[in-house]
Design a protein around this motif. Structure first.
Motif, short mmCIF file in Angstrom:
data_model
loop_
_atom_site.label_atom_id
_atom_site.label_comp_id
_atom_site.label_asym_id
_atom_site.label_seq_id
_atom_site.Cartn_x
_atom_site.Cartn_y
_atom_site.Cartn_z
N THR A 90 0.83 -1.20 0.00
CA THR A 90 0.00 0.00 0.00
C THR A 90 0.87 1.26 0.00
OG1 THR A 90 -1.79 -1.18 1.11
CG2 THR A 90 -1.83 1.23 1.25
N THR A 122 2.13 1.66 -3.47
CA THR A 122 1.05 2.17 -4.31
C THR A 122 0.92 3.68 -4.13
OG1 THR A 122 -0.16 0.07 -4.15
CG2 THR A 122 -1.44 2.00 -4.81
N ASP A 164 -2.08 -3.42 -8.77
CA ASP A 164 -2.41 -2.14 -8.15
C ASP A 164 -1.47 -1.04 -8.61
OD1 ASP A 164 -4.53 -3.21 -6.73
OD2 ASP A 164 -3.45 -3.32 -4.82
N TRP A 165 -0.18 -1.32 -8.60
CA TRP A 165 0.81 -0.31 -8.99
C TRP A 165 0.59 0.14 -10.43
CZ3 TRP A 165 5.55 -3.48 -6.87
CH2 TRP A 165 5.44 -3.59 -5.49
#
Length: 131
Positions: free
Chosen positions: A29, A32, A70-71
């Motif tokens: 996270t 990210t 996600d990235w």
């Protein structure tokens, strides 16, 4: 952990060095968030040195896939990443690097910051995605 406390911009490269105790989800996270920070500020290159994180288990293939997914979504093809981790965290076939490329994210992983910085320095600045 405050993101801004671990970021520094040098020579057009955003350097992110998270440290301390972290779970895999927390670490992913944070990374990210670093990609989002760079994209929002039009900084095309992100160097992530995660060797200061403690307690993060080695990710499974599924976890590697989910992280880079996600990235890639957050980077939107506008940020190139180079990641530094301890050697035992690097998959022998760089699975996540391959998945990331398929998802439009140019990223590579290295056991040393010198290698990561050299690769990132020679990487072309990303541009807007063409559809």
């Amino acid at each position: 952990m405050q993101l801004a406390d671990h970021l520094e911009i040098k020579e057009g490269i955003c350097e992110f060095r998270p440290s301390g105790e972290s779970t895999l989800v927390e670490a992913a996270t944070l990374i990210t968030s670093a990609f989002a920070y760079c994209r929002q500020r039009s900084i095309g290159k992100l160097l992530i040195n995660a060797t200061g994180l403690v307690g993060v288990p080695i990710p499974t293939l599924v976890e590697r896939f989910l992280m880079v997914e996600d990235w890639a979504q957050v980077a939107e093809g506008l940020v190139v990443g180079a990641m530094v981790v301890r050697p035992e965290y690097i998959h022998t076939k760089k699975f996540a690097v391959q998945v990331a490329a398929d998802l439009g994210l140019k990223i590579n992983v290295f056991p040393s910051e010198d290698e990561a910085f050299a690769w990132l320095s020679h990487s072309r600045e990303p541009g807007p995605q063409r559809r």
